[in-house]
Write a protein that holds these residues in place. Structure first.
Motif, mmCIF file in Angstrom:
data_model
loop_
_atom_site.group_PDB
_atom_site.id
_atom_site.type_symbol
_atom_site.label_atom_id
_atom_site.label_comp_id
_atom_site.label_asym_id
_atom_site.label_seq_id
_atom_site.Cartn_x
_atom_site.Cartn_y
_atom_site.Cartn_z
ATOM 1 N N UNK A 195 0.844 -1.198 0.000
ATOM 2 C CA UNK A 195 0.000 0.000 0.000
ATOM 3 C C UNK A 195 0.878 1.246 0.000
ATOM 4 N N UNK A 196 0.407 2.299 -0.658
ATOM 5 C CA UNK A 196 1.158 3.557 -0.725
ATOM 6 C C UNK A 196 0.877 4.353 0.543
ATOM 7 N N UNK A 197 1.609 4.043 1.586
ATOM 8 C CA UNK A 197 1.356 4.669 2.889
ATOM 9 C C UNK A 197 1.670 6.162 2.877
ATOM 10 N N UNK A 198 2.666 6.566 2.079
ATOM 11 C CA UNK A 198 3.049 7.984 2.042
ATOM 12 C C UNK A 198 1.880 8.853 1.562
ATOM 13 N N UNK A 199 1.257 8.444 0.462
ATOM 14 C CA UNK A 199 0.128 9.217 -0.082
ATOM 15 C C UNK A 199 -1.044 9.245 0.893
ATOM 16 N N UNK A 200 -1.275 8.131 1.560
ATOM 17 C CA UNK A 200 -2.374 8.055 2.517
ATOM 18 C C UNK A 200 -2.135 8.974 3.710
ATOM 19 N N UNK A 201 -0.896 8.993 4.198
ATOM 20 C CA UNK A 201 -0.568 9.868 5.336
ATOM 21 C C UNK A 201 -0.708 11.333 4.941
ATOM 22 N N UNK A 202 -0.207 11.688 3.759
ATOM 23 C CA UNK A 202 -0.307 13.068 3.280
ATOM 24 C C UNK A 202 -1.775 13.492 3.181
ATOM 25 N N UNK A 203 -2.607 12.618 2.590
ATOM 26 C CA UNK A 203 -4.034 12.934 2.445
ATOM 27 C C UNK A 203 -4.714 13.038 3.811
ATOM 28 N N UNK A 204 -4.382 12.113 4.716
ATOM 29 C CA UNK A 204 -5.000 12.117 6.042
ATOM 30 C C UNK A 204 -4.677 13.375 6.828
ATOM 31 N N UNK A 205 -3.401 13.779 6.825
ATOM 32 C CA UNK A 205 -2.997 14.992 7.543
ATOM 33 C C UNK A 205 -3.604 16.223 6.873
ATOM 34 N N UNK A 206 -3.728 16.185 5.542
ATOM 35 C CA UNK A 206 -4.344 17.297 4.821
ATOM 36 C C UNK A 206 -5.810 17.471 5.190
ATOM 37 N N UNK A 207 -6.562 16.375 5.232
ATOM 38 C CA UNK A 207 -7.983 16.432 5.606
ATOM 39 C C UNK A 207 -8.137 16.922 7.035
ATOM 40 N N UNK A 208 -7.274 16.435 7.914
ATOM 41 C CA UNK A 208 -7.313 16.865 9.315
ATOM 42 C C UNK A 208 -7.165 18.380 9.434
ATOM 43 N N UNK A 209 -6.179 18.934 8.760
ATOM 44 C CA UNK A 209 -5.939 20.377 8.850
ATOM 45 C C UNK A 209 -6.977 21.192 8.080
ATOM 46 N N UNK A 210 -7.633 20.563 7.099
ATOM 47 C CA UNK A 210 -8.752 21.240 6.433
ATOM 48 C C UNK A 210 -9.885 21.472 7.426
ATOM 49 N N UNK A 211 -10.169 20.464 8.263
ATOM 50 C CA UNK A 211 -11.182 20.613 9.312
ATOM 51 C C UNK A 211 -10.794 21.712 10.293
ATOM 52 N N UNK A 212 -9.520 21.700 10.680
ATOM 53 C CA UNK A 212 -9.031 22.684 11.651
ATOM 54 C C UNK A 212 -9.129 24.099 11.078
ATOM 55 N N UNK A 213 -8.704 24.271 9.834
ATOM 56 C CA UNK A 213 -8.743 25.589 9.200
ATOM 57 C C UNK A 213 -10.182 26.056 8.977
#
Length: 328
Positions: A195-213
């Motif tokens: 599995x492409x864990x790097x892309x998943x982590x990037x997307x997950x952290x991005x979604x998290x900070x989208x909620x925060x922003x």
């Protein structure tokens, strides 16, 4: 007292969106992300600057979420591609965002007092329907106090927050969401499955900070200003909301866990509001109150668990003694 409690619930339901973002990184991804202290202000500054520049408030709020997503993705890239420790990557991005936020606003504080915000548009829309006066009239007829004029904002924000919660629940049950949860549990195992864990982590952290922003943009519009320091200590507030919610409502399922986070954020704001009403406490004591709340929320479940285990051992010992006596 009623007005202050109403305000606590009103702000708490917005901070719940931020807490959901923190939940995604800390609980789902097991990624200690301090970017949120910067991305929250980024959302506020982007929303405020956009509104001042003539952008419609709803579009400005969407821009705030997009800016947070980009900031989160950059943190993910620093961690996955730059091989920087997750905690350090968040600190670096948080530090960089301080200067970026100043650049966006052009000054430490940007006022929205003379601007139309999304909440003012909601109030105007609600008033035009006549439901507001009808509902308050019904309350007066049965002898109850009228709700504050911003109760329509609370109602809409509850709907929005619940909608985000349901989308989060659905996302975490999809194939990508399950992969994100698996990364948080065992990253090496997921990597072994190609599995492409790097892309998943990037997307997950991005979604998290989208909620925060998004929460930052809404708080700026609710308070009427964006300030470069409004994100200080935000990570502790997010963790406090998660810990309180989990301690009170449990985490057996994703649906229950996300609901616990929302309720925890509201309860946290209510506790802080009640604490500040104590005579010997001042507004400057808010950080101390937050720390005490988190300590209590962390320590209390462990104390209760140790007591339950102690009682279980005592009961088992008594049963063994009773069994021994009957055999004799």
């Amino acid at each position: 007292m009623f007005i202050s409690m109403f305000g606590a619930v009103e702000s708490g339901i917005i901070y719940a969106i931020m807490a959901l973002g923190v939940y995604l990184t800390f609980r789902v991804l097991d990624f200690p992300d301090l970017t949120v202290e910067g991305s929250f202000v980024t959302g506020a500054s982007v929303a405020a600057y956009s509104i001042v520049s003539g952008v419609p408030p709803l579009m400005a709020t969407i821009f705030a979420a997009i800016a947070g997503f980009i900031a989160g993705c950059l943190t993910g890239v620093l961690h996955t591609k730059g091989k920087i420790n997750s905690l350090l990557a968040g600190i670096l991005m948080m530090t960089a965002l301080y200067s970026i936020n100043l650049r966006i606003m052009g000054q430490p504080t940007l006022s929205l007092l003379n601007e139309t915000t999304v909440f003012e548009q909601l109030e105007a829309l609600w008033a035009s329907t006549g439901i507001d006066s009808l509902f308050n009239g019904l309350l007066s007829s049965i002898g109850l106090e009228q709700l504050p004029g911003t109760w329509s904002i609370l109602l809409v924000m509850i709907i929005v927050t619940i909608g985000i919660k349901l989308l989060t629940d659905f996302f975490l049950k999809t194939e990508v969401g399950l992969a994100l949860r698996a990364i948080g549990d065992n990253k090496k195992m997921i990597r072994s499955l190609s599995a492409n864990t790097d892309s998943l982590i990037i997307a997950g952290v991005g979604i998290s900070n989208a909620f925060v922003a998004l929460a930052g943009g809404l708080i700026a519009q609710l308070g009427g200003f964006a300030d470069v320091n409004m994100g200080l200590g935000l990570i502790v507030i997010g963790l406090a909301s998660i810990i309180i919610g989990e301690a009170l409502f449990g985490t057996k399922t994703i649906v229950r866990a996300t609901l616990a986070v929302i309720l925890g954020a509201v309860i946290y704001r209510i506790i802080v509001t009640l604490a500040l009403r104590v005579d010997f406490l001042e507004t400057g004591d808010m950080k101390l109150i937050t720390a005490i709340i988190v300590i209590i929320a962390l320590v209390t479940p462990k104390i209760l668990q140790s007591r339950r285990e102690k009682n279980r051992r005592i009961q088992k010992r008594n049963q063994l003694r009773a069994g021994g006596k009957s055999n004799a």
